[in-house]
Write an enzyme that holds these catalytic residues in place. Structure first.
Site, PDB file in Angstrom:
ATOM      1  N   GLU A   1       0.837  -1.195   0.000  1.00  0.00           N
ATOM      2  CA  GLU A   1       0.000   0.000   0.000  1.00  0.00           C
ATOM      3  C   GLU A   1       0.880   1.256   0.000  1.00  0.00           C
ATOM      4  OE1 GLU A   1      -2.086   0.258   3.684  1.00  0.00           O
ATOM      5  OE2 GLU A   1      -2.975   2.215   3.229  1.00  0.00           O
TER       6      GLU A   1
ATOM      7  N   ASP B   1      -1.293  -1.297   5.894  1.00  0.00           N
ATOM      8  CA  ASP B   1      -1.248  -0.827   7.278  1.00  0.00           C
ATOM      9  C   ASP B   1      -2.334  -1.475   8.134  1.00  0.00           C
ATOM     10  OD1 ASP B   1       0.909   0.829   7.004  1.00  0.00           O
ATOM     11  OD2 ASP B   1      -0.300   2.571   6.413  1.00  0.00           O
TER      12      ASP B   1
ATOM     13  N   ASP C   1      -4.440   0.001   9.899  1.00  0.00           N
ATOM     14  CA  ASP C   1      -5.504   0.967  10.204  1.00  0.00           C
ATOM     15  C   ASP C   1      -6.718   0.746   9.295  1.00  0.00           C
ATOM     16  OD1 ASP C   1      -4.606   1.791   7.789  1.00  0.00           O
ATOM     17  OD2 ASP C   1      -3.822   3.731   8.460  1.00  0.00           O
TER      18      ASP C   1
ATOM     19  N   ASP D   1      -7.887   2.394   6.611  1.00  0.00           N
ATOM     20  CA  ASP D   1      -7.606   2.413   5.180  1.00  0.00           C
ATOM     21  C   ASP D   1      -6.949   1.110   4.726  1.00  0.00           C
ATOM     22  OD1 ASP D   1      -8.694   4.831   4.724  1.00  0.00           O
ATOM     23  OD2 ASP D   1      -6.780   5.938   4.528  1.00  0.00           O
TER      24      ASP D   1
END
Ligand code: 0RA
Length: 654
Positions: A444, A518, A520, A522
């Site tokens: 990403e 990640d 998180d 997103d």
């Protein structure tokens, strides 16, 4: 001992022979080989007992004598099924092998005896499931039968696998003067269902009852769970029958129009009930039923329907000029894109075939469904031109997308054929060429991608950075997908083609494709989008176990001058146990960007020190469900799913 057969138990037969004596041996064969009668002695078999009793009540409803059925799960483990039908007959046999016994006792103690009385009333019954209430009696430690008939309440009890505890008796007047009916209460025998126990699962029961209510228009089906902690009451009743069924199935989707096409037909010994609607999605949902039983493998009824559907739509499209003379016919798959349909047939002797006995084999039903669909669907389209035109328009769009996808595929394929030169610039490929040892990291963001390039082993590890969010493939047709840059890059890099009828995992250039995003929100979105993409368009990659999720550490801490990374909470706990004097300060790592290349290599990429999560598919049907919930249009069910599964997003294998 020879097994009892239904053929020998002719009700009211006056001839008394040896074969009838065998029938009187009763229910032993059922207890000896329960699987032969209820499929298994696991949870599925346990619930089969309920279906067996309920099917009798539904038969009574189909014959027009019963309007309400109530299934109750009792606190003491019993299940009761109550209906307001005519009540099982109670009069005694005047002669024959059952002389002196009540019809009720025979229904409950003789195999296959159910439905043999009053012949005419029982034109259509479950077939596969219609083995009779006696089977339930045989597999229960106790059964109580209560009947209201002719103003009187009767009862008889059975114990130890179907032994009558006394004769049928009158217990008084019926509580409601003119209300007839039957209540069967049974306590499953725990020695039979020893493997998985005798606890009924509410969800299993309600799903089945709801389907029954849909398939029997107007029938009131109640579910009462009286068990502590689980108590609930639900009523299913659908004035619209399968029209409501189709609306219900489309409720989490966007319907193409509000009307539902519907037709019924009957001819000697067989009936047909069809409801159809389209949604704006791209997947096909045609559900067949035969005598109330789901035919998940399809069969002759579904075949007849599909053939007629394709022909009616093409005829209409030509007649209205949507298809010109030079145009090719629409394919069945174009027309069925986004369809939701119920094809419910009833027939006298259903033949269930196929691997799971869920495919209807009766040839006569095919021409019946085809003929009726040809006539009635054409009629419906003539009467509803605005809806008909929407369907045609969608099918034409699907056909164009199909052709466009074919061309786009060829283009992507041509690019791939140019070998090395065809590889996308963004891909930092590895030098090794044996897929068994190569790995593709999909990373990403460009900056994390740069770090990963430094951290990799350039011989075996390739890096493909992807930017932002890739397209949601659940809401796009293949042709649109193929125009998307990130997706093109992925297809070219992996090299096995695209689409479930084409993708070839043996051509894949890497046997490990690792998603590195990640921890998180997103990151989790990107992970889900990529998983959806692989599941829908490169499923063999998932099935071969080639898809992995990288697990960058969640925490870091210091021991002296040394930085230590900890994978997750349990690693943190283990660390604390091993270092009791530690100052207990931990950094929670959010982004891959917080690590330099040495750290990323050490914690996430290097074969000897990393942890990879392999993505698996256990239940195809379940996966479909999760995919459409996660990526579909229904925001509410998505929210609910995410809330209930948020605890361990890092382990979302589907
Ligand atoms: C045989 C004959 C008749 C009804 C039934 C069986 C019957 C069985 C069950 C099992 C559960 N509920 C049921 N309701 C009815 C017809 C009797 C008549 O002609 O009156």
């Amino acid at each position: 001992m020879p097994m009892a057969s239904s053929k020998t138990s002719t009700a009211g037969s006056a001839t008394y022979g040896a074969k009838d004596i065998q029938v009187l041996e009763g229910l032993d064969p059922v207890r000896k080989r329960p699987g032969m009668y209820i499929g298994s002695t696991g949870l599925a078999g346990l619930h089969h007992l309920i279906w067996e009793v309920v099917d009798n009540s539904v038969d009574e409803a189909m014959a027009g004598y019963c309007t309400a059925i109530t299934v109750t799960l009792h606190e003491d483990g019993a299940c009761s099924v109550k209906d307001n039908g005519r009540g099982i007959p109670v009069d005694p046999y005047p002669s024959g092998p059952h002389k002196g016994k009540s019809a009720l006792e025979v229904v409950l103690t003789v195999l296959h005896a159910g439905g043999k009385f009053g012949g005419e009333g029982y034109k259509v019954s479950g077939g596969l499931h219609g083995v009779g209430v006696s089977v339930v009696n045989a597999l229960s430690k106790r059964v109580l039968a209560e009947v209201d008939r002719g103003g009187t309440r009767y009862r008889q009890e059975f114990v130890e696998g179907g032994k009558p505890k006394g004769k049928l008796s009158k217990v008084g007047p019926s509580p409601k003067k003119d209300v007839t009916g039957t209540t069967i209460t049974f306590w499953p025998d725990p020695t039979i269902f020893a493997a998985e126990g005798v606890e009924f699962v509410a969800r299993t029961v309600t799903e089945r009852l709801q389907t029954m209510a849909f398939l029997n228009k107007g029938l009131e089906v109640n579910f009462v769970d009286e068990r502590k902690e689980k108590a609930q009451k639900i009523t299913y009743q659908y004035k619209g029958g399968i029209i409501d069924f189709v609306k219900h199935l489309n409720a989490s989707r966007e319907a193409l129009f509000t009307k539902v096409a519907h037709y019924e037909a009957a001819e000697a010994d067989q009936t047909l009930d069809v409801a159809i609607q389209w949604n704006t999605g791209y997947y096909e949902g045609i559900y067949g039923y035969a005598n109330g039983i789901s035919t998940v493998e399809g069969g002759m009824h579904v075949e007849g329907f599909r053939t007629a559907l394709t022909s009616v739509l093409n005829k209409y499209a030509r007649a209205t000029g949507a298809l010109k003379e030079k145009d090719d016919n629409l394919l069945g798959e174009d027309i069925r894109e986004g369809i939701t349909a119920i094809i419910a047939v009833k027939l006298r002797e259903p033949q269930f075939e196929g691997q799971t006995k869920a495919k209807l084999g009766n040839v006569s039903i095919r021409s019946f469904v085809q003929k009726e669909t040809n006539a009635r669907l054409e009629e419906w389209m003539m009467e509803n031109p605005s809806e008909a035109n929407r369907i045609v328009k969608k099918a034409v769009a699907a056909a164009q997308a199909r052709i466009a996808a074919k061309n786009a595929r060829n283009a992507v394929r041509r690019k791939t054929a140019l070998a090395g030169a065809g590889m996308p610039d963004k891909l930092k490929d590895c030098t090794a060429t044996d897929p068994a040892e190569t790995e593709l990291f999909i990373v990403e963001g460009d900056s994390a991608g740069g770090t990963a390039v430094d951290a990799r082993d350039p011989r075996t590890q390739a890096i493909l950075p992807i930017r932002g969010k890739i397209l949601n493939v659940e809401r796009a047709r293949l042709d649109k997908m193929l125009k998307n840059n990130e997706i093109q890059t992925l297809i070219t890099a992996i090299g096995g083609g695209i689409g479930n009828d084409e993708f070839d995992a043996t051509k894949a250039r890497y046997h490990k494709v690792v998603i590195l995003a990640d921890a998180d929100v997103d990151g989790s979105h990107i992970r889900t989008l990529l998983l959806t993409f692989f599941y829908r368009q490169m499923r063999p990659m998932v099935e071969s176990g080639y898809i992995y999720i990288a697990q960058p550490p969640l925490y870091s801490t210091e021991v002296g001058k040394e930085k230590i990374y900890l994978k997750d909470d349990s690693a943190k706990e283990r660390f604390l146990a091993e270092h009791p004097n530690h100052k207990k300060e931990f950094q929670r790592l959010k982004g891959l960007g917080e690590m330099d290349w040495q750290e990323l290599r050490e914690t996430t990429m290097h074969e000897s020190s990393r942890t990879l999560l392999q993505v698996t598919v256990d239940e195809a049907a379940l996966a479909e469900d999760i995919m459409s919930v996660l990526m579909g249009d229904d925001v509410e069910s998505r929210k609910q799913f995410i809330q209930t599964n948020a605890r361990d997003v890092r382990n979302l294998d589907f």
